[in-house]
Design an enzyme around this catalytic site. Structure first.
Site, PDB file in Angstrom:
ATOM      1  N   ARG A 270       0.808  -1.220   0.000  1.00 52.10           N
ATOM      2  CA  ARG A 270       0.000   0.000   0.000  1.00 52.10           C
ATOM      3  C   ARG A 270       0.844   1.274   0.000  1.00 52.10           C
ATOM      4  O   ARG A 270       0.590   2.190  -0.794  1.00 52.10           O
ATOM      5  CB  ARG A 270      -0.909   0.034   1.248  1.00 52.10           C
ATOM      6  N   THR A 271       1.810   1.349   0.908  1.00 53.97           N
ATOM      7  CA  THR A 271       2.491   2.638   1.091  1.00 53.97           C
ATOM      8  C   THR A 271       3.285   3.010  -0.156  1.00 53.97           C
ATOM      9  O   THR A 271       3.205   4.141  -0.644  1.00 53.97           O
ATOM     10  CB  THR A 271       3.409   2.578   2.331  1.00 53.97           C
TER      11      THR A 271
ATOM     12  N   LYS B 227      26.665  -2.755  -0.704  1.00 57.42           N
ATOM     13  CA  LYS B 227      28.140  -2.673  -0.698  1.00 57.42           C
ATOM     14  C   LYS B 227      28.647  -1.988   0.567  1.00 57.42           C
ATOM     15  O   LYS B 227      29.836  -1.718   0.682  1.00 57.42           O
ATOM     16  CB  LYS B 227      28.621  -1.881  -1.916  1.00 57.42           C
TER      17      LYS B 227
ATOM     18  N   ARG C  52      11.164   4.026   3.732  1.00 58.55           N
ATOM     19  CA  ARG C  52      10.764   2.993   4.714  1.00 58.55           C
ATOM     20  C   ARG C  52      12.018   2.247   5.125  1.00 58.55           C
ATOM     21  O   ARG C  52      12.792   1.805   4.270  1.00 58.55           O
ATOM     22  CB  ARG C  52       9.741   2.018   4.127  1.00 58.55           C
TER      23      ARG C  52
ATOM     24  N   HIS D 290       4.612   5.405  11.778  1.00 57.45           N
ATOM     25  CA  HIS D 290       4.169   5.372  10.381  1.00 57.45           C
ATOM     26  C   HIS D 290       3.196   6.548  10.227  1.00 57.45           C
ATOM     27  O   HIS D 290       1.988   6.378  10.130  1.00 57.45           O
ATOM     28  CB  HIS D 290       3.465   4.038  10.117  1.00 57.45           C
TER      29      HIS D 290
HETATM   30  N1   CP Z   1      -0.336  -0.266   5.856  1.00 50.78           N
HETATM   31  C1   CP Z   1       0.882  -0.445   5.299  1.00 50.78           C
HETATM   32  O1   CP Z   1       1.873   0.209   5.673  1.00 50.78           O
HETATM   33  O2   CP Z   1       0.897  -1.373   4.317  1.00 50.78           O
HETATM   34  P1   CP Z   1       2.186  -1.774   3.445  1.00 50.78           P
HETATM   35  O3   CP Z   1       3.175  -2.431   4.410  1.00 50.78           O
HETATM   36  O4   CP Z   1       1.689  -2.719   2.407  1.00 50.78           O
HETATM   37  O5   CP Z   1       2.784  -0.521   2.887  1.00 50.78           O
END
Ligand code: CP
Length: 314
Positions: A54-55, A84, A105, A133
């Site tokens: 999703r993100t 590396k 991320r 998040h």
């Molecule tokens: N909700 C969420 O962060 O989903 P993903 O890990 O698929 O990005």
């Protein structure tokens, strides 16, 4: 209103959230009209060290719908020069020479803050380990407003992996900014909400209770925010994982206990913690929630890209 880095939920105040959600509503209309080419000259990098559906896809779609361009690595630990031995900081410094915004991320708590410390261009935290998040919490809050019509006075149950769940941590910070919110934390003993959040809520005089009986809580709340027990966060503690999984499952019996106007949310992905037949109930809001991620992330991008393009800032 401009934004620079997006690192943690606490950085947002209520006026900024109200503005963001107004822009988000405009983004919904914009997508319905097919998007725009206004951001043709802007480039976003998505730098992901942990898996995502999703993100990453919603950020990338958001940039495409705005007319911008995207460069991406979905497995930075393997497919970038991190393999590396390059540091996160050096990677960010290099991307600063190429792009206007970096969506990161990472598996380490605090990675987004480290990245922001060396970055001229905005860094957006798309999840830092078991830390936060924030953009998920923003889309969660937008969904709560849109679906229930309330935030002040909200009653919300957060269920499942609260100790290692970065989405519930960020959402608790955001909700603590509103009036008369009460949070019900429902978790197995090993996965209780951590004390940094509980202390923050006590300092702000936000109501909360810690519960183990989900059935008792369901009739009380407007929102049930279910989460997955995250196997990947347990490492070799497989016995602990087995003890925690399957304790709280939402099914048709749960629906009977919920208020007619209440909703079920989940950041997704889900395993078996919401049974498939629940999807048919109109109160199952989790797929609409994921869709809202596109609009909220478009709005965020317009706010962080409101400053000069990085190419003109050098
Ligand atoms: N909700 C969420 O962060 O989903 P993903 O890990 O698929 O990005």
């Amino acid at each position: 209103m401009k934004l620079h880095h997006v690192i943690e939920a606490q950085q947002f105040d209520v006026p900024t959230l109200s503005y963001l959600f107004k822009v988000t509503e405009k983004m919904e209309q914009l997508v319905a009209r097919g998007g725009t080419s206004d951001y043709l000259s802007r480039i976003m990098a998505t730098l992901f060290y942990e898996p995502s559906t999703r993100t990453r896809f919603s950020f990338e779609t958001a940039m495409h719908r705005l007319g911008g361009r995207v460069i991406s690595t979905e497995n930075a630990a393997e497919f970038s020069s991190v393999a590396k031995g390059e540091t996160l900081e050096d990677t960010i410094r290099i991307l600063n020479g190429y792009v206007d915004v970096i969506v990161l991320r990472h598996y380490e708590v605090g990675a987004a803050r480290r990245a922001a410390a060396v970055s001229r261009v905005p860094v957006i935290n798309a999840g830092d380990g078991v830390g936060q998040h924030p953009t998920q919490a923003l889309l969660d809050l937008y969904t709560i407003r849109k679906e229930t019509g309330v935030v002040d006075g909200l009653r919300i149950a957060m269920v499942g992996d609260l100790a290692q769940g970065r989405t519930v941590r960020s959402l608790a910070y955001l909700l603590s900014k509103y009036k008369d919110v009460k949070m019900y934390f429902v978790a197995p003993p090993l996965l209780k909400m951590k004390d940094d959040i509980l202390s923050h809520l006590r300092e702000r005089k936000v109501g909360y209770t810690e519960e183990t009986d989900l059935q008792k809580v369901l009739p009380e709340v407007n929102v049930v925010y279910q989460t997955r027990i995250q196997k990947e966060r347990f490492g070799d503690r497989t016995a602990d994982y087995e003890r925690c999984r399957g304790v709280y499952i939402l099914n048709q019996d749960s629906l009977k206990l919920m208020k007619p106007g209440a909703i079920i949310m989940h950041p997704l992905p889900r395993l078996d913690e919401i049974t498939r037949e629940v999807d048919e109930d109109s109160r199952a809001a989790y797929f609409r929630q994921a869709q809202n991620g596109l609009y909220v992330r478009m709005a965020l991008l317009t706010m962080v890209l409101a400053s000069e393009p990085s190419s003109r800032r050098r």
